[in-house]
Design an enzyme around this catalytic site. Structure first.
Site, PDB file in Angstrom:
ATOM      1  N   GLY A  12      79.314  88.001 -52.804  1.00  0.00           N
ATOM      2  CA  GLY A  12      78.526  87.796 -51.581  1.00  0.00           C
ATOM      3  C   GLY A  12      78.672  88.987 -50.652  1.00  0.00           C
ATOM      4  O   GLY A  12      78.741  88.844 -49.429  1.00  0.00           O
ATOM      5  N   ALA A  14      76.651  91.617 -50.107  1.00  0.00           N
ATOM      6  CA  ALA A  14      75.471  92.359 -49.649  1.00  0.00           C
ATOM      7  C   ALA A  14      75.305  92.344 -48.136  1.00  0.00           C
ATOM      8  O   ALA A  14      74.705  93.258 -47.565  1.00  0.00           O
ATOM      9  CB  ALA A  14      74.216  91.803 -50.320  1.00  0.00           C
ATOM     10  N   GLN A  15      75.800  91.296 -47.490  1.00  0.00           N
ATOM     11  CA  GLN A  15      75.603  91.194 -46.033  1.00  0.00           C
ATOM     12  C   GLN A  15      76.726  90.346 -45.422  1.00  0.00           C
ATOM     13  O   GLN A  15      77.589  89.832 -46.138  1.00  0.00           O
ATOM     14  CB  GLN A  15      74.242  90.546 -45.729  1.00  0.00           C
ATOM     15  N   VAL A  65      77.339  83.686 -58.624  1.00  0.00           N
ATOM     16  CA  VAL A  65      78.679  83.122 -58.871  1.00  0.00           C
ATOM     17  C   VAL A  65      78.615  81.713 -59.473  1.00  0.00           C
ATOM     18  O   VAL A  65      79.645  81.162 -59.866  1.00  0.00           O
ATOM     19  CB  VAL A  65      79.570  83.117 -57.603  1.00  0.00           C
ATOM     20  N   ASN A  91      84.007  85.301 -51.804  1.00  0.00           N
ATOM     21  CA  ASN A  91      83.432  85.101 -50.459  1.00  0.00           C
ATOM     22  C   ASN A  91      82.064  84.420 -50.482  1.00  0.00           C
ATOM     23  O   ASN A  91      81.702  83.754 -49.515  1.00  0.00           O
ATOM     24  CB  ASN A  91      83.333  86.493 -49.794  1.00  0.00           C
ATOM     25  N   SER A 138      86.886  78.246 -44.503  1.00  0.00           N
ATOM     26  CA  SER A 138      86.246  78.161 -43.181  1.00  0.00           C
ATOM     27  C   SER A 138      87.133  77.243 -42.349  1.00  0.00           C
ATOM     28  O   SER A 138      87.965  76.501 -42.884  1.00  0.00           O
ATOM     29  CB  SER A 138      84.860  77.532 -43.362  1.00  0.00           C
ATOM     30  N   TYR A 151      78.916  70.934 -46.786  1.00  0.00           N
ATOM     31  CA  TYR A 151      79.596  72.213 -46.540  1.00  0.00           C
ATOM     32  C   TYR A 151      81.084  71.961 -46.259  1.00  0.00           C
ATOM     33  O   TYR A 151      81.964  72.633 -46.809  1.00  0.00           O
ATOM     34  CB  TYR A 151      78.929  72.918 -45.352  1.00  0.00           C
ATOM     35  N   ALA A 153      82.913  69.464 -47.243  1.00  0.00           N
ATOM     36  CA  ALA A 153      83.595  69.066 -48.488  1.00  0.00           C
ATOM     37  C   ALA A 153      83.882  70.285 -49.362  1.00  0.00           C
ATOM     38  O   ALA A 153      84.985  70.419 -49.913  1.00  0.00           O
ATOM     39  CB  ALA A 153      82.732  68.067 -49.262  1.00  0.00           C
ATOM     40  N   THR A 188      76.806  85.908 -38.374  1.00  0.00           N
ATOM     41  CA  THR A 188      76.095  86.301 -39.595  1.00  0.00           C
ATOM     42  C   THR A 188      74.874  85.394 -39.773  1.00  0.00           C
ATOM     43  O   THR A 188      74.700  84.412 -39.044  1.00  0.00           O
ATOM     44  CB  THR A 188      76.976  86.151 -40.863  1.00  0.00           C
TER      45      THR A 188
HETATM   46  N1  LIG Z   1      79.532  83.117 -40.713  1.00  0.00           N
HETATM   47  C1  LIG Z   1      80.299  82.074 -40.480  1.00  0.00           C
HETATM   48  O1  LIG Z   1      80.206  81.417 -39.439  1.00  0.00           O
HETATM   49  C2  LIG Z   1      81.347  81.720 -41.467  1.00  0.00           C
HETATM   50  C3  LIG Z   1      81.174  81.906 -42.816  1.00  0.00           C
HETATM   51  N2  LIG Z   1      82.139  81.495 -43.676  1.00  0.00           N
HETATM   52  C4  LIG Z   1      82.001  81.707 -45.102  1.00  0.00           C
HETATM   53  O2  LIG Z   1      81.968  83.107 -45.333  1.00  0.00           O
HETATM   54  C5  LIG Z   1      81.265  83.385 -46.523  1.00  0.00           C
HETATM   55  C6  LIG Z   1      80.208  84.438 -46.246  1.00  0.00           C
HETATM   56  O3  LIG Z   1      79.249  83.896 -45.375  1.00  0.00           O
HETATM   57  P1  LIG Z   1      78.367  84.756 -44.375  1.00  0.00           P
HETATM   58  O4  LIG Z   1      78.624  86.172 -44.581  1.00  0.00           O
HETATM   59  O5  LIG Z   1      78.552  84.181 -43.046  1.00  0.00           O
HETATM   60  O6  LIG Z   1      76.920  84.365 -44.893  1.00  0.00           O
HETATM   61  P2  LIG Z   1      75.656  85.254 -45.279  1.00  0.00           P
HETATM   62  O7  LIG Z   1      74.584  84.275 -45.561  1.00  0.00           O
HETATM   63  O8  LIG Z   1      75.422  86.294 -44.246  1.00  0.00           O
HETATM   64  O9  LIG Z   1      76.102  86.005 -46.614  1.00  0.00           O
HETATM   65  C7  LIG Z   1      76.333  85.319 -47.803  1.00  0.00           C
HETATM   66  C8  LIG Z   1      76.118  86.268 -48.970  1.00  0.00           C
HETATM   67  O10 LIG Z   1      76.400  85.535 -50.166  1.00  0.00           O
HETATM   68  C9  LIG Z   1      75.371  85.805 -51.112  1.00  0.00           C
HETATM   69  N3  LIG Z   1      75.248  84.686 -52.050  1.00  0.00           N
HETATM   70  C10 LIG Z   1      74.756  83.446 -51.811  1.00  0.00           C
HETATM   71  N4  LIG Z   1      74.766  82.712 -52.930  1.00  0.00           N
HETATM   72  C11 LIG Z   1      75.297  83.492 -53.896  1.00  0.00           C
HETATM   73  C12 LIG Z   1      75.573  83.310 -55.272  1.00  0.00           C
HETATM   74  N5  LIG Z   1      75.277  82.160 -55.894  1.00  0.00           N
HETATM   75  N6  LIG Z   1      76.129  84.312 -55.973  1.00  0.00           N
HETATM   76  C13 LIG Z   1      76.410  85.491 -55.362  1.00  0.00           C
HETATM   77  N7  LIG Z   1      76.159  85.745 -54.067  1.00  0.00           N
HETATM   78  C14 LIG Z   1      75.611  84.747 -53.346  1.00  0.00           C
HETATM   79  C15 LIG Z   1      74.126  85.991 -50.268  1.00  0.00           C
HETATM   80  O11 LIG Z   1      73.094  86.667 -50.979  1.00  0.00           O
HETATM   81  C16 LIG Z   1      74.672  86.762 -49.080  1.00  0.00           C
HETATM   82  O12 LIG Z   1      74.658  88.140 -49.324  1.00  0.00           O
HETATM   83  C17 LIG Z   1      80.702  82.042 -47.005  1.00  0.00           C
HETATM   84  O13 LIG Z   1      81.550  81.507 -47.983  1.00  0.00           O
HETATM   85  C18 LIG Z   1      80.741  81.191 -45.742  1.00  0.00           C
HETATM   86  O14 LIG Z   1      80.811  79.839 -46.054  1.00  0.00           O
HETATM   87  C19 LIG Z   1      83.303  80.917 -43.250  1.00  0.00           C
HETATM   88  C20 LIG Z   1      83.503  80.713 -41.936  1.00  0.00           C
HETATM   89  C21 LIG Z   1      82.583  81.148 -40.926  1.00  0.00           C
HETATM   90  C1  LIG Z   2      76.083  74.273 -40.975  1.00  0.00           C
HETATM   91  C2  LIG Z   2      77.207  75.186 -40.789  1.00  0.00           C
HETATM   92  C3  LIG Z   2      76.745  76.601 -40.722  1.00  0.00           C
HETATM   93  C4  LIG Z   2      77.528  77.591 -40.533  1.00  0.00           C
HETATM   94  C5  LIG Z   2      78.992  77.356 -40.332  1.00  0.00           C
HETATM   95  C6  LIG Z   2      79.851  78.474 -40.762  1.00  0.00           C
HETATM   96  O1  LIG Z   2      79.500  78.968 -42.000  1.00  0.00           O
HETATM   97  C7  LIG Z   2      81.329  78.163 -40.683  1.00  0.00           C
HETATM   98  O2  LIG Z   2      81.928  78.184 -41.970  1.00  0.00           O
HETATM   99  C8  LIG Z   2      81.716  76.895 -40.032  1.00  0.00           C
HETATM  100  C9  LIG Z   2      82.670  76.873 -39.130  1.00  0.00           C
HETATM  101  C10 LIG Z   2      83.142  75.653 -38.576  1.00  0.00           C
HETATM  102  C11 LIG Z   2      84.005  75.644 -37.528  1.00  0.00           C
HETATM  103  C12 LIG Z   2      84.504  74.399 -37.022  1.00  0.00           C
HETATM  104  C13 LIG Z   2      85.384  74.314 -36.012  1.00  0.00           C
HETATM  105  C14 LIG Z   2      85.893  75.455 -35.251  1.00  0.00           C
HETATM  106  C15 LIG Z   2      86.868  75.253 -34.305  1.00  0.00           C
HETATM  107  C16 LIG Z   2      87.425  76.340 -33.552  1.00  0.00           C
HETATM  108  O3  LIG Z   2      87.085  77.487 -33.688  1.00  0.00           O
HETATM  109  C17 LIG Z   2      88.461  76.043 -32.552  1.00  0.00           C
HETATM  110  C18 LIG Z   2      89.455  75.107 -33.054  1.00  0.00           C
HETATM  111  C19 LIG Z   2      90.702  75.113 -32.715  1.00  0.00           C
HETATM  112  C20 LIG Z   2      91.223  76.039 -31.737  1.00  0.00           C
HETATM  113  C21 LIG Z   2      92.652  76.262 -31.967  1.00  0.00           C
HETATM  114  C22 LIG Z   2      93.006  77.591 -31.457  1.00  0.00           C
HETATM  115  O4  LIG Z   2      92.255  78.552 -31.590  1.00  0.00           O
HETATM  116  O5  LIG Z   2      94.125  77.702 -30.927  1.00  0.00           O
END
Ligand SMILES: NC(=O)C1=CN([C@@H]2O[C@H](COP(=O)(O)OP(=O)(O)OC[C@H]3O[C@@H](n4cnc5c(N)ncnc54)[C@H](O)[C@@H]3O)[C@@H](O)[C@H]2O)C=CC1
Ligand SMILES: CC/C=C\C[C@H](O)[C@H](O)/C=C/C=C/C=C\C=C\C(=O)C/C=C\CCC(=O)O
Length: 271
Positions: A12, A14-15, A65, A91, A138, A151, A153, A188
């Site tokens: 993942g 690319a971005q 993946v 990732n 996450s 998500y 789960a 992102t």
């Molecule tokens: N941005 C956020 O708020 C958070 C993201 N994450 C996790 O971080 C990771 C990256 O997410 P982001 O960069 O935010 O999302 P994004 O959507 O910007 O990037 C995801 C990348 O994964 C690639 N991808 C999707 N399906 C794929 C597959 N089957 N095989 C290979 N590549 C694939 C996409 O083409 C894209 O380049 C994910 O696992 C996401 O769940 C975790 C916590 C916070």
């Molecule tokens: C539909 C979901 C789409 C995108 C979500 C993202 O990919 C990401 O993975 C989801 C994040 C979820 C976050 C949930 C809770 C976050 C909580 C806090 O950041 C703060 C919590 C505790 C604070 C404790 C501290 O910092 O001391």
């Protein structure tokens, strides 16, 4: 651990966060195999990296993946290009609350496939020289995100799998550290799912709830998450760590290690 001369593979890439992880690895002297299902965006990124870090620092490999075959071929191509792998970052992830089997196969299946493949190339028992695996979960792997139960789960699964396999790696002396990254919301493209995912798009109150959650906890810069990733990759004391990254702080989640679990087994189970 210095990253100079090390070889990393990031899915993942690319971005978004994957791109941030690849860039911080390159800045610190590693070579990086960029795996992504999105060939167009992945190739554009490779061209941009070529200008900054030279054409031999990266390779782009189209890889879904969800596919065992494509994933294995990508590992083989990365090893053919760079002759070894030291760091693997699983990732790639999506939000798909409707086609939940696709979400499960990508987010959890992709991490399991990537971890087993990485171990098969890196573990000492197979002639490998060890290394580090960083799986991206996450905060939704620790807390329930009520607007995205599927998500949530998948990310709880990533954290549980990574903790168990890291304990196994330590106990069996595979020579591979396995750590998990648990970021809160980061800036992102995936964030658009907060308002478009099937659970929320037709329910204004849930969209409003998402808005409130994000306004309360804030949104991280990719660079902050990349710094936390770097810590898990380079700090050799991080072995079986789950690192939480929020706006307030970055820190290890204090889970007990397997040895402590086993020592306390009788008090933990209703025996
Ligand atoms: N941005 C956020 O708020 C958070 C993201 N994450 C996790 O971080 C990771 C990256 O997410 P982001 O960069 O935010 O999302 P994004 O959507 O910007 O990037 C995801 C990348 O994964 C690639 N991808 C999707 N399906 C794929 C597959 N089957 N095989 C290979 N590549 C694939 C996409 O083409 C894209 O380049 C994910 O696992 C996401 O769940 C975790 C916590 C916070
Ligand atoms: C539909 C979901 C789409 C995108 C979500 C993202 O990919 C990401 O993975 C989801 C994040 C979820 C976050 C949930 C809770 C976050 C909580 C806090 O950041 C703060 C919590 C505790 C604070 C404790 C501290 O910092 O001391």
């Amino acid at each position: 651990m210095s990253l100079q001369g090390k070889v990393a593979l990031v899915t993942g890439a690319a971005q978004g966060l994957g791109k941030g992880f690849a860039e911080i690895l390159l800045k610190n002297g590693a070579k990086v195999a960029l795996l992504d299902i999105n060939e167009a965006v992945g190739k554009d990124l490779k061209s941009a990296f070529d200008k900054e870090y030279g054409p031999d620092s990266t390779v782009f490999l189209k890889c879904d993946v969800k596919s065992d075959d494509q994933f294995k071929e990508a590992f083989e191509a990365a090893i053919k290009k760079f002759h070894k792998i030291d760091i693997v970052c699983n990732n790639a992830g999506i939000v798909d609350e409707k086609d939940w089997e696709r979400a499960l196969a990508t987010n959890l299946g992709g991490v399991i496939r990537g971890t087993y493949l990485a171990l098969s190339y890196m573990k000492k028992q197979n002639g490998g020289h060890g290394g580090v695996i960083i799986n991206v979960a996450s905060m939704a792997g620790i807390l329930p995100l009520l607007t995205a139960p599927i998500y949530t789960a998948t990310k709880h699964g990533v954290l549980g799998f990574s903790r168990a396999i890291s304990d196994l790696s330590r106990v069996c002396n595979f020579g591979v550290r396995i750590n998990t990254l648990c970021p809160s919301f980061a800036e992102t493209a995936i964030l658009s799912s907060m308002y478009s995912a099937d659970t929320v798009k037709d329910i204004p109150s849930l969209q409003e709830m998402n808005r409130k959650i994000i306004n309360t906890v804030g949104i991280l810069d990719v660079s902050v998450v990349a710094e936390a990733f770097l810590q898990l990759a380079t700090d050799e004391s991080k072995n079986g760590s789950a690192l939480m990254v929020t706006k307030k702080h970055t820190g290890d989640i204090p889970f007990p290690k397997v040895s402590e679990d086993l020592a306390n087994l009788s008090s933990m189970l209703p025996l």
